[in-house]
Design an enzyme around this catalytic site. Structure first.
Site, PDB file in Angstrom:
ATOM      1  NE  ARG A   1     -56.850  -8.314  30.475  1.00  0.00           N
ATOM      2  CZ  ARG A   1     -56.167  -7.305  29.923  1.00  0.00           C
ATOM      3  NH1 ARG A   1     -56.281  -6.094  30.393  1.00  0.00           N
ATOM      4  NH2 ARG A   1     -55.387  -7.523  28.902  1.00  0.00           N
TER       5      ARG A   1
ATOM      6  NE  ARG B   1     -47.442  -4.928  25.675  1.00  0.00           N
ATOM      7  CZ  ARG B   1     -48.748  -4.834  25.827  1.00  0.00           C
ATOM      8  NH1 ARG B   1     -49.401  -3.786  25.388  1.00  0.00           N
ATOM      9  NH2 ARG B   1     -49.412  -5.799  26.412  1.00  0.00           N
TER      10      ARG B   1
ATOM     11  NE  ARG C   1     -48.954  -4.510  21.456  1.00  0.00           N
ATOM     12  CZ  ARG C   1     -50.082  -4.716  22.142  1.00  0.00           C
ATOM     13  NH1 ARG C   1     -51.112  -3.898  21.996  1.00  0.00           N
ATOM     14  NH2 ARG C   1     -50.204  -5.745  22.944  1.00  0.00           N
TER      15      ARG C   1
ATOM     16  NE  ARG D   1     -50.802 -10.217  26.274  1.00  0.00           N
ATOM     17  CZ  ARG D   1     -50.510  -9.323  25.329  1.00  0.00           C
ATOM     18  NH1 ARG D   1     -49.530  -9.542  24.468  1.00  0.00           N
ATOM     19  NH2 ARG D   1     -51.195  -8.220  25.241  1.00  0.00           N
TER      20      ARG D   1
ATOM     21  CE  LYS E   1     -58.381  -4.493  25.443  1.00  0.00           C
ATOM     22  NZ  LYS E   1     -57.646  -5.536  24.726  1.00  0.00           N
TER      23      LYS E   1
END
Ligand code: AMP
Length: 190
Positions: free
Chosen positions: A88, A133, A127, A144, A13
Site C-alpha cells: 500500500r 466496521r 457495508r 481512508r 477487493k
C-alpha cells in the site's frame, strides 16, 4: 500465480480476491483481515493497531511488512498467493520485492480494480450498516480514500512501468467483475 490486487477501499477487493484466489487454488492474503483478526483476538499486535485502523490511517510499514513476510513463509503460499491490501506504500513495494527476491520468485500480475468514487462511498456506507466496521463511518471513509489517493494510487505507476498492471473495471455484477479479472490474468499467464 503470484498476484496483487489494488484498488480504493470499497472497490470490492476482498470479495474478488477470494474468488480469483479460489480459481487458482492459491491463498487470498488480506492484511486488513489479518489485522482485524488480531484486534478481535486482542493480541499484542491487535492492541497496537486497533486505534490506527479505527482512524483510517495506515499501520506502520515495519509492522505490516513483518506480518506479510511471515505469512508468505507459510506452506500454502509456496504455490502462489493473491495479496489483497498489500503493498500500500512505495516502501512496502520495495519490501515485497526483497521478499520475492529471497525466494527467487516474482509477481505475475497486479490487478487494479477501478471504480466510480461516489459508488465507493455508497458501498462503504452500506457495508458499515451490515458489518459495523469501526472504520466505516463517513469521516473515516473520506480519510481512508484520501490516504489511498496519496499513498497507494501512485503504486499503479510503479507496476505499470514494470508492465505488470492490468486495469479492470470493478463496476457492475460481482460475477462479471470476476470474469474480467480472470481474463486479465490469462493475458499474463502466457
Ligand atoms: P482493508 O481491509 O484492506 O481496507 O484494511 C483495513 C485497515 O487495515 C487499513 O485502513 C489500515 O489501517 C490497515 N492496513 C491493511 N493493510 C495495510 C497495509 N498494507 N499497510 C498499512 N495499513 C494496512
Amino acid at each position: 500465480m503470484r498476484l496483487v490486487i489494488l484498488g480504493p477501499p470499497g472497490a470490492g477487493k476482498g470479495t474478488q480476491a477470494k474468488k480469483v484466489a479460489a480459481h487458482f487454488g492459491i491463498p487470498a492474503i488480506s492484511t486488513g483481515d489479518i489485522f482485524r483478526q488480531n484486534v478481535a483476538d486482542k493480541t499484542p499486535l491487535g492492541r497496537q493497531v486497533e486505534e490506527i485502523m479505527a482512524s483510517g490511517k495506515y499501520v506502520p510499514d515495519e509492522l505490516t511488512n513483518e506480518l506479510v513476510r511471515n505469512r508468505l513463509l507459510e506452506e500454502d503460499a509456496a504455490v502462489g498467493f493473491l495479496l489483497d491490501g498489500y503493498p500500500r506504500t512505495a516502501a512496502q513495494v520495495d519490501e515485497l520485492d526483497s521478499m520475492l527476491a529471497g525466494s527467487s520468485s516474482r509477481l505475475d500480475a497486479v490487478l487494479e480494480l477501478t471504480v466510480d468514487m461516489d459508488e465507493v462511498v455508497n458501498r462503504l456506507l452500506k457495508r458499515a450498516e451490515i458489518e459495523g466496521r469501526p472504520d466505516d463511518t463517513e469521516d473515516v471513509i473520506r480519510h481512508r480514500l484520501e490516504v489511498y489517493t496519496e499513498q497507494t494510487a501512485p503504486l499503479v505507476h510503479i507496476y505499470s512501468d514494470r508492465n505488470l498492471l492490468q486495469r479492470v473495471d470493478g463496476m457492475g455484477d460481482i460475477g462479471d467483475v470476476t470474469g474480467r479479472l480472470l481474463a486479465a490474468c490469462d493475458d499474463f499467464a502466457v
